[in-house]
Design an enzyme around this catalytic site. Structure first.
Site, short mmCIF file in Angstrom:
data_model
loop_
_atom_site.label_atom_id
_atom_site.label_comp_id
_atom_site.label_asym_id
_atom_site.label_seq_id
_atom_site.Cartn_x
_atom_site.Cartn_y
_atom_site.Cartn_z
N HIS B 36 0.84 -1.21 0.00
CA HIS B 36 0.00 0.00 0.00
C HIS B 36 0.87 1.26 0.00
O HIS B 36 0.60 2.22 -0.71
CB HIS B 36 -0.94 -0.01 1.21
CG HIS B 36 -2.20 -0.78 0.98
ND1 HIS B 36 -2.24 -2.14 0.99
CD2 HIS B 36 -3.47 -0.36 0.70
CE1 HIS B 36 -3.49 -2.54 0.74
NE2 HIS B 36 -4.24 -1.48 0.57
N LYS B 101 -9.36 -9.02 7.85
CA LYS B 101 -9.99 -9.44 9.11
C LYS B 101 -10.06 -8.27 10.07
O LYS B 101 -9.19 -7.41 10.09
CB LYS B 101 -9.23 -10.61 9.74
CG LYS B 101 -7.87 -10.24 10.30
CD LYS B 101 -7.28 -11.39 11.10
CE LYS B 101 -5.81 -11.17 11.45
NZ LYS B 101 -5.60 -10.43 12.68
#
Lengths: 288, 172
Positions: B36, B101
Site C-alpha cells: 500500500h 480481518k
C-alpha cells in the site's frame, strides 16, 4: 548439539501445524456454546469456529502452517542452577533450531532488521527474542511462542495505582481487550502479568500465556480472578472473528510477583486462537 | 451461501448485506502494508498503479513460502485496520472490494458508503484453509518486498462473510 537442535526444531515445526489438544478442546467447547445461540452474530461466529477446526485438520494433513504469520520466535528459557550447559551453548543451539525450523517448516520471513527507517527483511525470520530465567534443579526447559503480530499489536501495559485493587485490574484488562476488539483473531488467549516493574509485568504476561495447562495459580484468589476476567471478556460479545458471538476468549492466565509500594504494574499479552507453543525439557549436556 | 464471480458489479454489491456468507470465484489482488505504501508513492508521483484498480478486489494478506508441490503457502487474512489510512483513496479510484480481518475505522466506512463498495471478512488464522482455495498465483509488482509483494490470485470457493455492506452497516 544435534540432538537438542533436532528436538527443538521438530517441536517448532509441529507447533506451526498442530495445536495442543487442550486448546482444540477449548475451541470445540466454544463451538458447542455458539450452537445453542440463535443470533446472526452467533451463526457467523460459528462459521468462524468451524473454519478454524477445518483449518487445523488441513494444516496437520498438508503440512501448510495453520496461519501464514508464523510469528517471531519468542523464547523463554528456564535453566536449573545445577544445569551443566553454558549460556553461550544454549543460545547457539536455540538460534540453530530456529534457523532450521524456519527453513524446513516453510515459515514466513516476518522479521525486519530495524523498526523505523529501512525495515529491511532479515530473510531468516531471525533473530529470536530470548529471555533467560534461573530456576532450581538441573533441567533446561525451553518454551517458544510462535508469536503472530495481529495479536501482539493488541497487547498493552498499564501502570495502575497501588490502591486500584481487583476492580482496577479487571477494568484495565477489559479496556485493553475491548480496544483490541476483532483485530487479534478472537477467540483469544489472554496472559496477564501483575507486579514487578513495567518490563517485568510484560514478561510475566507472556509467562502467563505459555504456562503449562496442568499448572494453576497456587493462590485461590488469582484463580477466581482469572475466572472472573474470562467471564467478563466473554460478556463483551466481541465474539469469534469479531462477529459478536458468546466466546471471545478461550482462557485467561495470571502470573504475579512482588512490586513496589507505590505501584501496581499490569500487562496484558493477547494471543490469537492459533496458540502455537513448542516446549522441550533437556536434561543432558548439549555438546558443541 | 451466495456464490460470487469477481469482479463484482455495483448491482451485486448493493444486493449484499452484513452477515451474508459468500464464496468468491475469480481474480483478486493481494496487498498489505508495504505494498500500500508503495502504491501511494506511485500515486503521489503521478504514476500508474501496477494494475487497473477499477472494480477490483484487494485481499490483505502476506503468504508463507510455498512448499514443494504447492503454488502458495499459508494465506489467511491480515488485520485490515492497518490499511485504514490507505483505503479511502483507493476506493475513490474505483476499488470495489476489500477483504481482510477485523474492524475498519469511520473514515473507511464513510468511504464505503460514498463509493458503494464493500468490506468482506475472511477468517483470521485459517491460512491452510485458504491455501486450498487458491488456483493460480502471479506476482504483479514489488517483488523485493518478499511476503508483502503485490500478487494476483485466482480463487475458487473462497469463503468470507460480509462485514461492512455498501450502506455502511457493520457486524463489528
Amino acid at each position: 548439539m544435534q540432538d537438542f537442535v533436532n528436538q527443538l526444531k521438530d517441536a517448532l515445526i509441529k507447533s506451526s501445524l498442530e495445536l495442543d489438544s487442550s486448546v482444540i478442546n477449548l475451541i470445540k467447547k466454544a463451538k458447542e456454546r455458539e450452537e445453542k445461540e440463535l443470533s446472526k452474530n452467533s451463526k457467523a461466529s460459528l462459521v468462524v469456529l468451524n473454519s478454524i477446526l477445518e483449518n487445523l485438520e488441513l494444516s496437520k494433513k498438508t503440512k501448510i502452517p495453520m496461519c501464514q504469520d508464523t510469528g517471531m520466535f519468542d523464547v523463554f528459557v528456564d535453566i536449573g542452577r545445577d544445569n551443566k550447559n553454558s549460556l553461550a551453548t544454549i543460545e547457539k543451539a536455540i538460534i540453530k533450531s530456529c534457523t532450521l525450523a524456519s527453513e524446513e517448516g516453510n515459515f514466513r520471513k516476518s522479521v525486519v532488521s530495524e523498526p523505523v527507517f529501512d525495515r529491511v527483511n532479515t530473510k531468516t525470520n531471525l533473530p529470536p527474542i530470548i529471555t533467560y530465567n534461573i530456576i532450581d534443579g538441573d533441567e533446561l526447559t525451553v518454551r517458544v511462542l510462535l508469536k503472530g503480530f495481529g495479536s501482539e499489536n493488541c497487547c498493552g501495559v498499564k501502570m495502575l495505582n497501588p490502591t486500584a485493587a481487583k476492580e482496577g485490574v479487571v477494568e484495565a484488562v477489559l479496556d485493553i481487550v475491548k480496544t483490541a476488539g476483532g483485530k487479534p483473531c478472537p477467540p483469544i488467549c489472554v496472559g496477564i502479568g501483575l507486579g514487578g516493574t513495567m518490563e517485568r509485568a510484560a514478561y510475566l504476561s507472556k509467562r502467563a500465556l505459555i504456562r503449562d495447562f496442568d499448572k494453576e495459580n497456587l493462590d485461590k484468589r488469582y484463580i477466581e480472578l482469572e475466572e472472573e476476567i474470562l467471564r467478563k471478556i466473554n460478556d463483551t460479545k466481541i465474539g469469534s472473528g469479531g462477529f459478536g458471538g458468546v466466546t471471545t476468549a478461550l482462557f485467561v492466565n495470571i502470573e504475579q510477583e512482588p512490586t513496589h509500594i507505590a505501584g501496581l504494574p499490569l500487562a496484558v499479552s493477547i494471543n490469537c486462537w492459533a496458540d502455537r507453543k513448542a516446549q522441550i525439557t533437556y536434561r543432558g549436556k548439549i555438546d558443541d | 451461501m451466495i456464490n460470487l464471480e469477481l469482479p463484482l458489479t455495483k448491482d451485486i454489491i448493493k444486493s449484499l448485506e452484513i452477515f451474508d456468507e459468500v464464496r468468491l470465484n475469480g481474480e483478486l489482488y493481494v496487498a498489505r502494508d508495504q505494498a500500500h505504501k508503495e502504491m501511494f508513492s506511485l500515486l503521489d508521483n503521478n504514476k500508474d498503479l501496477p494494475f487497473a484498480i477499477k472494480d477490483q478486489a484487494i485481499y490483505y494478506m502476506g503468504p508463507s513460502p510455498a512448499p514443494n508441490n504447492f503454488i502458495i503457502g499459508s494465506c489467511g487474512p491480515t488485520t485490515s485496520a492497518r490499511m485504514d489510512a490507505f483505503s479511502p483513496r483507493l476506493l475513490d479510484l474505483g476499488l470495489n472490494v476489500m477483504i481482510g480481518k477485523g474492524p475498519r475505522n469511520k473514515d473507511v466506512i464513510n468511504s464505503i458508503i460514498k463509493n458503494k463498495s464493500i468490506y468482506l471478512a475472511a477468517f483470521g488464522g485459517c491460512g491452510a484453509l485458504y491455501n486450498s482455495k487458491i488456483k493460480k498465483v502471479e506476482t504483479i509488482a514489488f517483488d523485493y518486498l518478499g511476503p508483502e509483494a503485490l500478487l494476483k490470485l485466482t480463487v475458487e470457493d473462497f469463503p468470507c462473510i460480509v462485514a461492512i455492506d455498501s450502506r455502511g452497516n457493520s457486524v463489528y
